[in-house]
Scaffold this motif. Structure first.
Motif, PDB file in Angstrom:
ATOM      1  N   UNK A 194     -15.748 -18.331 -35.904  1.00 28.57           N
ATOM      2  CA  UNK A 194     -16.088 -17.510 -37.486  1.00 28.57           C
ATOM      3  C   UNK A 194     -18.092 -17.015 -36.992  1.00 28.57           C
ATOM      4  N   UNK A 195     -18.232 -18.372 -37.358  1.00 29.56           N
ATOM      5  CA  UNK A 195     -20.125 -17.859 -36.897  1.00 29.56           C
ATOM      6  C   UNK A 195     -20.396 -16.661 -35.949  1.00 29.56           C
ATOM      7  N   UNK A 196     -19.773 -17.758 -34.880  1.00 32.75           N
ATOM      8  CA  UNK A 196     -19.817 -17.729 -33.867  1.00 32.75           C
ATOM      9  C   UNK A 196     -19.667 -16.145 -33.675  1.00 32.75           C
ATOM     10  N   UNK A 197     -18.241 -15.543 -34.217  1.00 37.45           N
ATOM     11  CA  UNK A 197     -18.358 -14.184 -33.946  1.00 37.45           C
ATOM     12  C   UNK A 197     -19.379 -13.441 -34.783  1.00 37.45           C
TER      13      UNK A 197
ATOM     14  N   UNK B  60     -19.426  -1.465 -42.878  1.00 42.62           N
ATOM     15  CA  UNK B  60     -17.786  -1.172 -43.934  1.00 42.62           C
ATOM     16  C   UNK B  60     -17.295  -2.167 -42.910  1.00 42.62           C
ATOM     17  N   UNK B  61     -16.257  -3.386 -43.551  1.00 42.76           N
ATOM     18  CA  UNK B  61     -16.059  -4.176 -42.520  1.00 42.76           C
ATOM     19  C   UNK B  61     -13.974  -3.236 -43.024  1.00 42.76           C
TER      20      UNK B  61
ATOM     21  N   UNK C  28     -14.820  -7.695 -39.818  1.00 34.64           N
ATOM     22  CA  UNK C  28     -15.922  -8.530 -40.458  1.00 34.64           C
ATOM     23  C   UNK C  28     -16.520  -8.734 -40.928  1.00 34.64           C
ATOM     24  N   UNK C  29     -17.849  -9.596 -41.651  1.00 37.36           N
ATOM     25  CA  UNK C  29     -19.214  -9.080 -41.962  1.00 37.36           C
ATOM     26  C   UNK C  29     -20.334  -9.668 -41.167  1.00 37.36           C
ATOM     27  N   UNK C  30     -21.250  -8.828 -40.860  1.00 36.13           N
ATOM     28  CA  UNK C  30     -22.287  -9.476 -39.509  1.00 36.13           C
ATOM     29  C   UNK C  30     -23.486  -9.169 -40.789  1.00 36.13           C
ATOM     30  N   UNK C  31     -23.950 -10.605 -39.876  1.00 36.51           N
ATOM     31  CA  UNK C  31     -25.736 -11.264 -41.338  1.00 36.51           C
ATOM     32  C   UNK C  31     -27.186 -10.599 -40.848  1.00 36.51           C
ATOM     33  N   UNK C  32     -27.031  -9.097 -40.822  1.00 35.58           N
ATOM     34  CA  UNK C  32     -27.981  -8.292 -40.938  1.00 35.58           C
ATOM     35  C   UNK C  32     -27.772  -7.105 -41.758  1.00 35.58           C
TER      36      UNK C  32
END
Length: 201
Positions: free
Chosen positions: A88-91, A129-130, A120-124
């Motif tokens: 999940x974190x890799x994605x 919007x997911x 998904x939610x992108x850490x940026x």
């Protein structure tokens, strides 16, 4: 352009990046994400969720999307990182890198002002919007899914040549019966995700 993007453009967003990934459930190989910004005035007929297209159709659309896109970015996370931080974190990391790698045809870096991402939610620090089943709801996410899939399939051909016996060029790293039997017989390769093989080995 679909309803979601049209509403965002009406709110003043100009560069809307759409993001999808492929290879999340594979036993071998990188997880790959694509971020793409498509022009608002051009719509490529036949674009759909990459999983619903034939290989030939996907490759035809891939070429058209590459030619048409305003900007494209690819993100990849290697199997050993997947084993370290989980899939999940890799994605999410691959998706973030795809955004950071967005370039136009001249090689200029493009920073989007909004992101549409498939489930998904992108850490940026960019508004996003997911969308559940985003590759069915968003034309741009469907474009991203096609580019990511064709890009990764080409990697699978390279992996298949480098690591014989697993037929990765055929199974794309997924856990087919033939692939699992090969792992049991000859052991894992350097591109296998060891955390995914616990029930096999």
């Amino acid at each position: 352009m679909d309803k979601i993007e049209r509403e965002l453009r009406e709110k003043g967003y100009k560069f809307i990046a759409c993001v999808d990934e492929v290879g999340r459930g594979c036993l071998a190989g990188d997880v790959v994400a694509c971020a793409i910004i498509m022009p608002k005035e051009i719509f490529i007929q036949g674009v759909n969720d990459s999983k619903k297209l034939t290989v030939k159709k996907r490759e035809q659309l891939y070429d058209k999307i590459i030619d048409t896109a305003l900007a494209i970015g690819i993100g990849q996370v290697k199997p050993h990182i997947i084993d370290e931080i989980n899939i999940k974190e890799s994605t999410r990391l691959a998706m973030r890198d795809a955004i950071l790698n967005l370039r136009d045809k001249s090689g200029n870096k493009i920073i989007p002002d909004y992101i549409l991402v498939d489930a998904e939610t992108i850490p940026i620090n960019i508004p996003q919007s997911s969308l559940i089943k985003g590759d069915e709801k968003s034309y741009g996410i469907a474009c991203a899914s096609i580019v990511a899939k064709v890009f990764r399939d080409k990697l699978c051909e390279e992996w298949g040549n480098s690591y014989k016996g697993y037929k990765i060029e055929k199974n794309k790293g997924y856990g087919t019966k033939e692939h699992i039997e090969a792992i049991k017989k000859i052991g894992p390769s350097p591109i296998h995700r060891m955390t995914f093989l616990k029930r096999i080995l």
